[in-house]
Structure formats: C-alpha cells, structure tokens
Scaffold this active site. Structure first.
Site, short mmCIF file in Angstrom:
data_model
loop_
_atom_site.label_atom_id
_atom_site.label_comp_id
_atom_site.label_asym_id
_atom_site.label_seq_id
_atom_site.Cartn_x
_atom_site.Cartn_y
_atom_site.Cartn_z
N ASP C 36 -0.82 82.02 34.37
CA ASP C 36 0.27 82.05 35.34
C ASP C 36 0.15 80.96 36.39
O ASP C 36 1.11 80.71 37.13
CB ASP C 36 0.34 83.43 36.00
CG ASP C 36 0.79 84.51 35.01
OD1 ASP C 36 0.90 84.20 33.81
OD2 ASP C 36 1.02 85.65 35.43
N ASP C 283 42.91 54.91 41.24
CA ASP C 283 42.00 54.87 40.10
C ASP C 283 41.57 56.27 39.69
O ASP C 283 41.04 56.48 38.62
CB ASP C 283 40.76 54.01 40.41
CG ASP C 283 39.94 53.74 39.17
OD1 ASP C 283 40.53 53.25 38.18
OD2 ASP C 283 38.73 54.04 39.14
N GLY C 418 39.36 54.99 34.45
CA GLY C 418 40.77 55.06 34.13
C GLY C 418 41.30 53.93 33.27
O GLY C 418 41.77 54.13 32.16
N LEU C 419 41.20 52.71 33.76
CA LEU C 419 41.77 51.58 33.04
C LEU C 419 41.07 51.40 31.70
O LEU C 419 41.68 51.05 30.69
CB LEU C 419 41.62 50.31 33.88
CG LEU C 419 42.32 49.07 33.32
CD1 LEU C 419 43.79 49.35 33.08
CD2 LEU C 419 42.17 47.92 34.29
#
Lengths: 443, 510, 510, 443
Positions: C36, C283, C418-419
């Site tokens: 542990d 954008d 995006g573009l």
C-alpha cells in the site's frame, strides 16, 4: 506445492566465508508488492492475462504504478472484492467463475490466465490454486489457468515475477536433453543478444523463461542447466531443481565483468571450451570496455546509497564499485537470498554495509547523514530526496530498461551518470548566471 | 529573383502596420493596390483584434497608372485625416507603390495637415518586416520627440523605465510586457511608457523622461533605443528575460541602471518560480541531453538556446535565424555552443538542416512546425511567425517567472514521457503497446513515419543490421542511424552489420 | 466481485491521504501491508510534490498475522508521533487492515498521545476515494473544532470567507484557489482559512470565525460544509465558478452571503475576461453545435456541460459521472439538456457510450483520453484522475476569469480549425492535403482510424454509398454514418444507397 | 490574346430591362487580388504549379490568406523580385528562366506551370506571356508553361480564377461534337454530384473546366454548350466563345431554385426533354426543399448586407431573398458583369441596392446605420464588425465550401444561419446567468 508457497525464508549461507555484515531492519517498508511485476510480465508474455483477485487498492496500485501511461487496454484486470464477497467464501468462488467466464468471453485470445492472489484474498484465504485447477478443467485446451500470489504480505516487488514463473514450472514439458535455460524476464532486444552470443558458442537451442508466448513453455529435465538472468528467482530455481535441473551459480550479467562471468558459467556448464567462449565474447567485451570508460570518469570516487527495491541492488552495487569505481555507502535489499547472491557477495568490496528489510525513516536518516553523491530509491522517495539536495536514481527504471549484457553495460552506467550530469548542468548554469548579461541585442 | 515557398518575414510595410496597429492615435496611409489590403486580416484573424488596423490604402488600379496616382494619394490622405483625426500620421508606398515613384512624404507635406506626418522609406525590394517595424518605431519616436532635449532626472525620485518593443502580431507580446512590468515592480521601478503597445504619440513624447529603457524585442526596438540613448543619454537593457537565468540577469541589469538592490526581487524569483523544481524533479531526468534544433527570430532563438541548455538540460544541436539584422548575435550564441549558426530565410534550407541534424525536438516558428510534422519530429513554437493558436486566450508569456513555467510545459509537452520511454524500450514489439504509438498524452494520433533515408548513398545496411536498428525505439532511432553511418563512413566500411551498429554505439555512447 | 480494467476512484484511504498531504501538521498512521505504500508516489511523482506524504504505514506481513499486529500498530503510531510531532493524527486501517480487525482508533486512544487522534471509518469494501476524502476532511474539521461554539460576527467588520475543498492530487486545485481568492478580493471579501490546502489543525479550529464558506469541490468539502452550517450557522456557496456564467453567478451568490454589492466585481469580469471575445470571434463560428461527450467527477462534468453549451456553443450529446454520491445532480444537469446521465465507474461502459454517441469532442478524465485515443476522437481533460502532464508548471486554473480563458484554449486546441475544415472539405482527395492529416497545429501525427463499424448488423451499405460517405471529412463522417443508419433503420431500409445518404442528410440537417 | 487581357470592362447590359439601380463607388477597396485564387486552384488541379512573379508582399499574402494552415508543401511559390531585378528587364528574364529550371528540377511531376503576374511585375512590364512561350518550348512535352495575371491592379479575388482558366482555353483540343462543358472550380464532391445528375439525363460526357488534372483538358468547339458554375468567369466565357462555343445564360446553381434553373438550362441546350429533366432532378429537389425548410425559419424576415468580395454576392442574395425570405439591404459586388448576371438580376426583389466597386469606409458607415441582422464580409472586416455587435458571415468560406446544387443547398443556408444561431446561443446563456445559482452541490 501451492502457488502461494515461497522460497525458504532463510536458507543457510553457502560457499561464502567472508560475507559482509548485514544490517537486518524491521519497520516501515516502502517497497512495491509482488503484484507490480505484472506491469512487465503482461507485456512480456503476449498471450497471457493476469486477473488479480483483490481490492480497489490493488487495481489502483496497478494503474498508478505505471498503468495510466499505457494506452492500450492492458492484459491485466482486477476482480475487486466487495462487501458481500467477504461474507461467504463459497459465493466468492462462484463470483470468480463468473468473472473469469466473462473475461475469457471478451478476450478469447488469452491462452494463459494467471489468477493472482493479493493481500485481501490471502487474508480471507480464497484458495486460488484450487480455483485455477477448477477453471483450467473448464477452459482447457483453449486457456490454461494458473495461480500465484503477488500479495504484499508475502512478496516484495520482483518476488511477484518469481512466484509467477514458479507457477509455470510444473507445466513445462519434460526432456532428457542437455541444454541451457535462461530464467527471468528480459527485454526482447536483450534476449536476442544473448541468444546470438550463445549461438556463436554453438548453443543454438538456449531457451528462455518466460518465453514471449507463455503457452509455448520450454522443456526441463536433468540435462537442463539453469542460468539466472535475474537474482530474485529463488522459488523458480527451486521448482526447476525439483524437476531435476541444475541451477548454476554465477554473478549476474550486469557490466562487462558480470556479463563475462555469467556467459562463461552458462557455456562452460554445457561444455563449451574456454577459448571458444573467449573468442565469441571478444567483440562485445571490447565494446563494453570502450563504452564504459567515459562513464567511469563521471562515477569514479562518487558515493552511492541503495534503498531496497528489486533485489538487483547487490549486483548493481558490485558493478558500480568494481567497474565504475564508486564508493558503496549502504546497499539495501528487500530480501537477501544468500545462496543465489553468493557469487555476487564474494565480489563486493570490503566495508560495505548491506541492509536487508527496511525501516524507511531510519534509513532516510542514514542517507541524510551520509549525503551520498547518488541515492538509488523508489519513486515515492526520489523527489523528496531531490528536494533535500540529494541526486537520485529511480530504481524501477532499472527493472524496465535494457541493462543486461555487454551492449547495454554503458546504458546501465548511463542510468547512474544521467542524474549527476543533469544536476551538474543545471547547477552550473545557475552559477553562470552571475556572469554579466548576455550580449543579446546589438546591431 | 529569389524562389520562395514560405516566408518568415513579411514585407516592411507589414512591420510598419504592426507598430501602428499596436498604438493609439496614429494613422497610416499606404500607397498600395487593393490586394495589399489582405494585411488587415493578419490582425483581425490571426491575432483576433476587435478593430481594423488604422491603415488606409489608396488601392490604385491599372487604370489609375495612366492618370494621376499622386492626386489619388493626396485625396486619400486628406480623407483619412478627416475621418480618423489621428494625433500623428505615417505615410509610405508599399512595394508596388515604390515603383510608381509618387513620393507620399512630399505629397502629404503639401497637404499641410495639422498633425505631424512622418514619411517612411521602407525599401521594399531590400528590406523585410522586422526591419520595417524597427524603422517605423524609430521614425515615430524621433518624430514625436522632436524638440525635446536631455534633462537630468531629479535626484531621489522613484526610478522609472520605459518598456520598448511590444507590437501587434508579435509572439506573446501582450503577455510578456505584463510579466516584465511585474519584474520591474519587484525592483520598485515604475513603468513610465510602454511602446508601441497601446502608446499614443503623446506617450512617445514622454519617453525621454524615464531613467532608462527596457528593450524587450530588439527586432522592433533596438534602433529607437539607440537613438534615445544617443539623444537623451538614456541607457537601455540588453538582457531579454526569457528563462530564469536570463530573468535573474535582467533583474540585476535593471537594478544597476535604476540604482536599486536586486536582492529582494531575486529572492522573489527563487520563491515563486516553479520551473526549476519541475526541471530538477526526477521525471525530468530523461530530458537530459535530448538534442534540440532551434530556429526563429534572433531574440527568441538565442534565448531558447540558453534555456534549453542551461535550464532544461537539453543539448542544442542546431541554431539559426531568419533575422539577418541580428545574425552576428546568433553566430556568437552558436559559437558558445560549438555550433555554426544557420542564417537564412529560405525555409527549404532550414528543412535540410533539420533533416541532417536529426534532432529529438524542434523549437521554431510556424514554418518549423510544418517541417517537423513532415519529418515526424516533436515541435514547440518559440517565435513569430505563428498560427492563430499561438495567440491564446490564457496568459501565456515567455518572459519572466511565469514565462519560464510556460516554457517548461510547452517544450516538454510534445515529448514522450520518461517512464513511457522505458516501457517502449522494453517491449517495443508488443502488438498493443508498440513503437508507432504516439506519446500517450497526445491526441488520437500515431506519429508520421520518421524520414529514415540513408544519408550516404555509398553505404548499405545488411538486412539483419537494419532489423536490429528497428528494435531501437523510434525517438532515438534517427540518432542511432546517423551515428552508425557516420562511424561506418569514418572507418571506410561500405556495409553496415550488427557489429557496426554496436561498435558505433560503443564509440558515440548513448 | 467487480471486474475492473481501470478505476476512476482509488480506495478511500487514498482520499484520506489527499486531505492530510494537502495539510500541514497532521500525520496519518495507516494499518496496511507494504504494497500500500505505492500511494506515496501518486503525490511525489504525478503531482511532483517535494515532500513525502505525512503517512506512516505499519507494513505488516504474513508472518505478523499470527503474531500481534495490534502491538505493531501501537508501536508504529507511537514512533510516528515521536518522529513527526504533528498537531493532530488520524488513524485507520487500509482494506487489508480492515480484515484483521485491529481497531486502530481504540489502539491509538490507548497510547494517550498529547494531541488529538482522530480515527477514520472508511469502509474500504464499499466506499471510494472521493468519499474517503470528504469523510476525512469532515472528521478533521469536527475533531479540530471540538469545543467551539457559534458566535455571532461583530457588525461592520470586513466580510470573511473560508475556501473549502482544495486537496492534494485534485484537478487544478493549486491554481483554482488562487483565482477564487482573487474573485473574493474583487468583492472585498477576505479569505480567513483555505482548507485542507496548506491548513493546519489550528487553522481548522478557526473555520467557524468566517462569515461563510466557499465550497470549491463538493466531492471533498460538502460533508464538512454541511456540518459547519448545522453547527455554526455558516452558510456556504453552491455555485462552482467554472466558466464565466458560473463565475458571475458565484460572485452574486458570494456577494449576497457577504452583504456586499457584486456590481464592481461583475464589471471586472466583463473588462478582464478574454474568453467571450475568443468564443464570439468569427474563427469560433465553426465550434457551433459540435457534439461533445462529457464524463468526470460530478462537479467538473456539470460545469463542463454548462460551459460547453452556454459559452462555447457546443451541443452536449452525453454526460456522466463516476461519482455516485452526486449522481442526482448529474442526472438533473442531464435532464436540462434532454439527456440521460451515465452513472458508472466501469470504464468499459463509458467506452461503449462514447462509441455509440460518436461525439466530435470528448471532455473527460485520463481514462476518457484512453478511450478517445482508441476511437480516434479529439479529447481534452476536465477532471481527475489525471496524468502528470495535467499538473502543469504554469498557472492553469479552471475556475474564475483566467480559468475560462484556459478552458477556451484547452478545449478548442484538439479540434481542427475553422478554415482548415473547409479546405479539407473542398479538396479532401488531394494527395498532399488529405483527409487523414491531423489538425495542422497538432504534432507529427496522423489520426488513428476512426472506428467505423456499422452499429446495426441488419444494415448494408451499397459500395457507391460507402464511397460517397468517404467523401465526407472524417471529423463529421461518424455523425453522417450514424444519422444515415438511424434514418435507414427508421424507414425499414436494409440497404443504404447514395440516395439514402442524402435523404438522411436532408432529414437530419447538417 | 495575352494572358493579361481581361474581359471588356463595361459590356452593354443585355436582356434585362428593369435592372435595379447600381451604386458605383470609388474609394478604398478591401478585396483580395486575383492571386488569392491560387489557394483553391493549386488544390483543384493536382498536376499544376503556380509561380507568382512578384514581391515579398505577394508571397506573404499567399501564406497569410490561407497558407499557414496547409501543412503540405504547397504547389505554389513566389519568385520574389529584388532590387537588381528592377534595373534590367533582360536580366529579369534570365533570372526567371533560372528559377523555373530550378523549380521544375525539384518538382518533375508538374505538368502545367502557370506564371502568374502580380502588381509589381505588371508595373515594370515583365512580359510573362512571352516568357511562358519561351519556357514551354524548353520544357514541353513534360511541362506546359502558361501565364496569366492575378495582379491587384487588374483583378479582384475570383477574377484570378477567370484569368487562369482563360489561359487554358487556347490549349483545349478542338471538337465538333455536341456536349456540355461546366466551367468554374467546384469541390470534387459537388462535381461528382452534377456529373451524376447530368448522366441521369443521358449527358454522360459532360466535361468540367478545370479538370482535376490540368493537363487533360476537355475539348471545345461549335457544338460545345458552356454552363457557368461560377459567375466570375467572363474572360473564360469569352475565350470559349472565340473557340466557337455557346455560353448559356442561367441563374447560378445556388439554392433549389437556382440549381433547377441551371440544370435545366444546361440539359435543355443539349436537347434533353423537360420531363426527363424533371424526373432526374425530382429526388434532389425534394430533398433540398425539405432540408431548407428549417433554415428558412431562422432566416426569414432577417436583413442581410453584402460587402463586395467574390462576385457570388448577387446569386447568393437572390437565394437568401427568394428562398430564405431575407431582406436585402445592400448587395455589394466588386465588379458587375451585366450579361452574365442578367438571369440573376431578373430574379432580385424590387428595392434592393446593388453596389459596384467600393469605398470601404463609407460602406461601413452604411452598414452601421442599417445594422443588418447579418453582414457578409471579408476576414479583415468580420471581427471588427462582430465587436460592434453585428453578426457576420466571412465571405471567403463561400468560395471554399461545397454550396452548389441540391444536396448542399441546406449547407449553404446553414453557413448563414450559423452565426445567428451562435450569437443567440451565447447571448441567451448570458441572460440566463441572471438566474439563481445552479444546484450543483447537494445530497
């Protein structure tokens, strides 16, 4: 024997008259349990699956120790015990059968399933050996089911591999032929290198345990000569001896010296002539010598302190002392198997403190007092010691990395030089910044 | 003619736009055809600015060339003044405008506008963007400081400094100046004017009042700072506070110029900086000696080399710049690293140099991101020109204390992590956890095949040696291949065997 | 027994460790076997802490079980006290410790140590990490506030609040509290105590003095906050200030509890926050309606759903949590989005749900990063459990104003821009600029093949329809496939033709 | 004709008696130059390469307009003029030959090389047409070299494609066969859709210009009927007429109405019966109607303002007005070719303001005064207008996206609804946050 038997806890020391004094400690241990070996075993044996029967802690250990970094679905899982499983053991067996059925239905490619005992399963005495027999009957010939314990009340770290391999030994086919068997998980690349070297000595049929496919086990018999590639395989060695094999005594193949002695021990036992051996190992040995030279410059005269971890500590300390010229302050090992360590201990320099077991706080006190140049320790201790200004080498890397043999002797040394190099680099730079400003802008 | 695939620098009038767009109260009339108006989108899209750049283009056409383009310019300039009422104007031709030789400066002067009109001579067929920015800033500073003379500062006043250099479209200019302002605050130095960033012509006129200038980006501010130094005896800082060592040096340099004690500020660096611990903590040990190739503007390339080698423990295996104006400085930095600097603005040359160096990490511009992607190498961006993604919403300076934290995260992120490297080394043939897997913390992606061409056509790899090479994890395989081939060439071997591979390994070390 | 590949929550004693490791002056004696002790490395490696957690493990062995493990516990606890001299101690068994039934609480009491010793009852076979953290924090707060009584606050004093919840190994706890402290500062509210983060037992004893409590992470602080509310009439905030809308709500809620005017602080949000502009700028238009799947702890999952739908314009297509304690809240959040919440701690179930939903972005934990990688989906991490890389050097809060900026950058980063999406759409057959290329700003990587199984075995795709489907860019292809198959199933079609594909497109819209 | 000839700047209006009034403006234009067309042309024609002869500004424009997002090495480059090139033109030709040789040596796969004129090359009068002839002689049959001008003093934005395609026309093989030729770059997917539709009407051999391989040019002759897929191809249309082809007049294929009329014009010219056409287009037409219904709900009654950009403004405005029910405030176009726009202008609603050319500041004043619900404009204006509270649609996306034909009619509508949807979403949420706090914590 059940899979939970472990090697004799204190075998008589053999053949080593002037063993160094050993500090035996009792107190808090800070060492992984045997379950952790699954991290490399499940990768080494590609047809195997490891089912831990344990608690949420076991599952959490497995993914925390290395798991979250492995993105593929691992070939291990945990059957987590819940409140109701603690009540009736008969039910626990039914539950286990159900979990295994579901698992094998999902992964029909699994050929060897290891049921792995844990602290809770041991304490409540679930008999996994019997369960494995029952399940094997049910799933053979597709899947063989074996059992061993990786529990932290019985095994430390690398002893898990020992227990696992020992569980395979009864399954190995019998043979009367004389051949070499190398035991201990090795990186594939290292295994190939050793195989090539032995082949160059005419030992084409050298076998390795574990093999990359666990189902295809090598044969064993009275003609088998067992060469231990890792020092922590006492139970496996004993099980092989029970099958008639002869376990060879040798230093372990770390550093040029250890590698040569180890190769010689294996080859000579199979009757290869010393000259033949010398010729076969010459190029590798020369390369190792050359490659180790620059590491020695960085390490010679520096002091090193080993916290106990993998049982590799003594062979590695021997390498660092004899080939790298380091000073050994304390060499801790979780467990000292005198017989299998005899050839190593004979090579240790005088005056080294060996410690077995651990009281981590007192050991930390000793390390702080000694302020070694390098401290080899587990991941729980490394950053705190770094923060106290001690350079550390995290020990688990020594289990994962290719460090055996001639071609990796310098890689092994480099694991120890790198933390020192880094500290020097960063400290130097900070000193440097007391120089005047850099001429960054001009025209 | 120079064959160009990608450019690092735009034309000089774009540099001029970067200065005026950062400022307030200045308007720029550019004698240019309509196509040149594309430059607006650099600011509105890549930097996401919420205002059009303060630029009016004459947008002459072919049909105007026969007619009176000079009249068009005058009419445009007058209308622009009327509409925008700036405190000052600058005028210049763009590259096409230069060819028609209308002399915007003279024409604007003839308009007799009630504000300073500063003509720029930008030499579009010789000069480039950064030069244009420096020249414009210099011209504006001169123009706005006209008539001011050197006045000794009153004794006992709180020390003050100007921050010079931050412009529009720069690499992290927005955030660097915030962090540097904080550093100066730690020293008890007040910031008089920051320029061009959000400075007006009236602010520029106040520049001589400060005790000294802090030059953040020599590419933009060096010329102006030197003029201020000559004219108003204003010293300026030469240390760029990128990385903690440079930040400490900067604090000492600024403290000396201000006549204050740097100790409290230096103590604050030790207390606040997280990067030293992250770099020293054991998970970072694997960074030691990683070979990095650095390319960018001179300021960021030199700074990156220092941070990489001194603070992250990398080995710099190549350094270069596209900024010829500061080539000498980059050559000097390269020499300190026993390297030869690559001075070029030809991206194909940079690609060749990176392919030959086989680095484990590339630190460069957006263009080097192209290159690294093609070569299958990890890459972090350290310099303009950059992508829209390198104008983040969050605070992301490169300079000062937080800048060092940002650099640590950003440069380490593309790499495979330490323990992961070792697991890969051990079990690289595992069908599920294999060599072609990308670093586990990166996206749903597998690395592109690393270019593995043999450099020397005279060398052949034996099949089993090629096989053995493939057992080496991909992130160091390139280096192993390069070393082995170099070893074979040096030893006159024509075939590479397994033995050659290991001989080379023993020779060069890991 | 529960078959588990990966777990989200560790065992409850790890939750207890997260609390004491964040604090100062507390020591934890855990009755546990040696294995542990692995838990230490969570803190020293994943979070890069420079100190060992303040935990002593008895590390009993098999051989001790026959002997006296109770004596071992007492000896260990006494030695730990002597060595560390804490202000308070907590004791408990780990899972194995529970089985041997030694009663650490009773044993520790018998030691009669001169500091409070608080026993924990963690039910390891029923409960998990977050519950353990909440229970531990609650127990410590009760223990340290023993003997304190409710005192009305003096009128006219500056309002004060405690910040409750930040613990070790949390997701961005280090930085969130800095940002929240800043928010409270904007309101003119002083922070009395932050706990457990760097609080001592003495600090906990001062908790009742504040006017109210700010609960940052209900998973850790809810139980304690409720007890403080019952015992000392301290109200507590319920809004988690992740995202700007929630930040505004939080400011209003805190202002009301403190009796101050929120208007200046709200104005500061509008002035300083960059995320709204980044999200509104053109954008970002392409982010609109992107389908996101969210999984994590309840707090971060609910907050992420709100930010995703309200502030980034995403469509939430799935939400779930592994935190059963807060299942009701997640169900309510799901209902507001017309979804059914997934409440499970079985990672394989989560994987199935994600595969079925075919989202365009996954927001989850480290486990969902595994899943997303396998399915070839972009992913950002929003909740523990996380990787070492998600404990960055730089300031990276999720809460407050800068938190919103960080979220914008982090969630948008994995997506194609995006573009770029449009160029891909137009020319996806181009051999150089093709469909399998990763987003251009990401590393040297190609996306893993997106799982493209047909969900329904009764459906067949005609070859030309399959071909046509492949013309759709990969980032929306999964959705197109799912929609087409759903349309075919709804209309009883067994073969999907090109016409079916376009009929489905017309039916479902883009 | 040289590649630098452009269409007649003011052809007489034909066949359109009641054209709306046109506001002709003179002032600052904010429109791309014709070079920008290379961004899609170099992707559409996969065997072509575009070499701009220009300044550093031209190179910077190309990578800034879209280039930095395309990671592969583009199939365009710039031969940047330097000081010494301005002095002697003879040297400039030598320089050009050198650059082209180097380029073609590096990219032997290029089959068509376009030399593209720019503002500086036009002003200093480098004769690229002659250079192209010289270089063609040198590099044919491997590579054909052509020239056209994309200069901003002669062309706006999409006129660059017109000049490029016009330069291809003289290279087209001659034919006497009757067939349909569609002109204008289309996304491959859209081209396939149109080809399928015409094939369904029996027009299997419909050709497209440009083709995906520029080297494989379609044939042209008196039997050729030219259907313009884009409105900005005046010079190309004229060049085809010079080769004997007949250019058809039709609305452009945007929206269901435009698509139907356009398909009919093409098919009827080739003698396909109206019933056959009706049957072939029925499914697509029905789908478009269905898909457009929900977009109409979002757009009807809203006002829109077009800044001049691509010459697509009038057809798009017609679609938005007639099929989406939008109110047209001002429709700006950089250049109005009345003949090729005749069929579109006939469909425009009464009262719309058309503007040709630009004075961007005055146009911005008009837009601010009108406060349209949606403003269609270039990337330089979009964010500033958003910051002023006006919803915008960036116009360049309309050139890159598949928006032609029935199957993309709704995609076209969606490009206009999306900014409105987004603004509504974000604004709504902010209003919502005046609600009380979320019930995040409980139990």
């Amino acid at each position: 024997m059940t899979p939970f038997d472990r090697a004799d806890p204190a075998p008589p020391a053999t053949g080593c008259a002037d063993t160094p004094p050993v500090l035996r400690e009792r107190g808090q241990h800070a060492v992984f349990c045997g379950l952790t070996g699954i991290i490399w075993l499940h990768r080494k044996m590609r047809d195997a699956f490891f089912l831990i029967v344990g608690s949420r802690t076991c599952a959490h250990l497995m993914q925390s120790a290395a798991g979250v970094m492995i993105f593929a679905e691992p070939r291990f899982a945990t059957a987590i015990l819940e409140e109701q499983d603690l009540a009736g053991l008969a039910d626990a067996n039914d539950e286990l059968d159900r979990v295994v059925d579901r698992l094998l239905a999902r992964r029909p490619d699994v050929k060897t399933l290891f049921l792995v005992g844990s602290c809770p399963s041991e304490v409540i005495k679930i008999d996994l050996a019997r369960a494995a027999q029952r399940l094997s009957r049910r799933h053979l010939p597709t899947t063989r089911v074996l059992a061993y314990s990786g529990s932290g009340i019985e095994t430390t770290f690398t002893e898990g591999e020992d227990a696992c391999l020992a569980s395979l030994v009864p399954e190995m086919p019998a043979t009367k032929a004389g051949s070499l068997l190398v035991i201990g998980s090795l990186p594939d690349m290292v295994e190939d290198q050793f195989a090539r070297l032995f082949a160059a000595m005419g030992l084409e049929d050298t076998a390795f345990l574990p093999a990359r496919e666990a189902f295809a086990l090598p044969a064993v018999g009275p003609g088998t000569r067992v060469l231990m590639a890792q020092p922590f395989l006492a139970a496996t060695a004993k099980a092989l001896e029970d099958r008639g094999a002869v376990v060879l005594s040798a230093p372990y193949p770390f550093g040029a010296e250890g590698t040569e002695a180890w190769l010689r021990a294996g080859a000579e036992a199979l009757g290869v002539s010393p000259d033949h051996i010398t010729a076969a190992i010459a190029p590798g040995k020369a390369r190792a010598a050359k490659a180790l030279a620059s590491a020695r410059e960085k390490l010679a005269g520096r002091s090193v302190f080993f916290f106990p971890d993998s049982q590799l500590e003594i062979p590695l300390a021997r390498f660092l002392a004899r080939e790298m010229g380091m000073r050994l302050i304390e060499v801790g090992t979780p467990y000292l198997h005198r017989r299998h360590m005899a050839a190593e201990m004979a090579l240790l320099p005088d005056g080294v403190t060996l410690s077995e077991g651990q009281d981590v706080d007192r050991q930390l006190d000793r390390a702080r007092a000694a302020r070694p140049d390098l401290t080899v320790c587990g991941l729980g201790l490394a950053n705190p010691l770094e923060a106290e200004g001690l350079a550390t080498k995290w020990s688990i890397e020594l289990v994962f990395s290719p460090i055996h043999g001639f071609e990796h002797a310098a890689d092994l040394a480099e694991l120890f030089t790198r933390p020192l190099t880094r500290r020097a680099l960063l400290a130097h730079a900070q000193d440097q910044s007391t120089r005047g400003p850099e001429p960054c802008a001009s025209s | 003619m120079r064959l160009t695939v990608w450019t690092y620098d735009g034309p000089p009038h774009v540099g001029a736009m970067r200065v005026v767009t950062a400022m307030r109260g200045v308007h720029y009339v550019l004698h240019a055809p309509q196509g040149d108006t594309y430059a607006d989108l650099l600011f509105t899209m890549i930097e996401r600015r919420d205002r059009r750049p303060p630029v009016t283009y004459t947008t002459f056409k072919a049909s105007d060339l026969g007619a009176d383009t000079a009249a068009l310019f005058k009419e445009t300039a007058r209308a622009a003044y009327e509409r925008f009422r700036p405190q000052a104007m600058i005028v210049s031709p763009s590259c096409t405008g230069e060819l028609i030789q209308d002399d915007p400066g003279g024409l604007a002067k003839a308009l007799d506008l009630p504000v300073p009109v500063i003509p720029l001579h930008l030499n579009s067929y010789q000069r480039k963007e950064n030069w244009g920015a420096a020249e414009t800033f210099h011209a504006l500073v001169r123009g706005c400081c006209r008539g001011r003379t050197y006045e000794p500062k009153p004794a006992g006043a709180r020390p003050t400094a100007n921050i010079l250099g931050p412009a529009a479209l720069g690499f992290r200019h927005r955030d660097d100046q915030v962090e540097v302002r904080r550093l100066l605050g730690l020293l008890g130095i007040d910031v008089a004017v920051t320029a061009p960033w959000e400075a007006s012509p009236a602010d520029l006129a106040r520049l001589p009042e400060a005790d000294f200038n802090v030059v953040l980006y020599p590419e933009v501010a060096d010329t102006a700072a030197k003029w201020l130094s000559r004219t108003f005896r204003q010293p300026f800082t030469r240390t760029i506070p990128i990385g903690l060592n440079a930040t400490r040096d900067f604090l000492r340099e600024a403290a000396e110029l201000a006549g204050v004690d740097p100790a409290p500020a230096l103590a604050a660096v030790e207390a606040e900086a997280r990067m030293p611990w992250y770099s020293a903590s054991v998970d970072s040990t694997y960074l030691t000696g990683k070979r990095v190739f650095i390319f960018g503007d001179a300021t960021h390339a030199i700074a990156a080399a220092r941070v990489a080698s001194e603070e992250l423990g990398f080995e710099v295996c190549g350094i270069g710049t596209y900024g010829r104006e500061f080539a000498r400085d980059v050559r000097a930095a390269a020499e300190r690293l026993s390297l030869e600097a690559l001075i070029t603005d030809d991206m194909l040359e940079v690609e060749e140099a990176i392919a030959a160096a086989r680095p484990e990490l590339v630190l460069g511009t957006q263009m080097e991101r192209h290159i690294a992607k093609r070569l299958g190498l990890p890459c972090a961006v350290i310099s303009a020109p950059v992508h829209v993604q390198d104008h983040p919403a969050r605070f992301a300076p490169q300079m000062g204390i937080e800048g060092a934290n940002v650099i640590f995260d950003t440069w380490v992120h593309p790499l495979m992590m330490g323990l992961e490297e070792h697991l890969l080394t051990m079990f690289r043939d595992d069908p599920e956890f294999h060599d072609e897997a990308a670093p586990s913390h990166l996206g749903p992606a597998a690395p592109a095949p690393v270019a593995e061409d043999t450099a020397d056509a005279a060398l052949a790899w034996a099949a089993d040696a090629e096989q053995e090479l493939k057992k080496i994890p991909f992130f160091v395989r390139g280096k192993a291949r390069r070393n082995t081939e170099r070893f074979a060439a040096d030893h006159g071997l024509s075939t590479i065997t397994i033995e050659t591979l290991y001989d080379a390994k023993a020779h060069f070390g890991r």
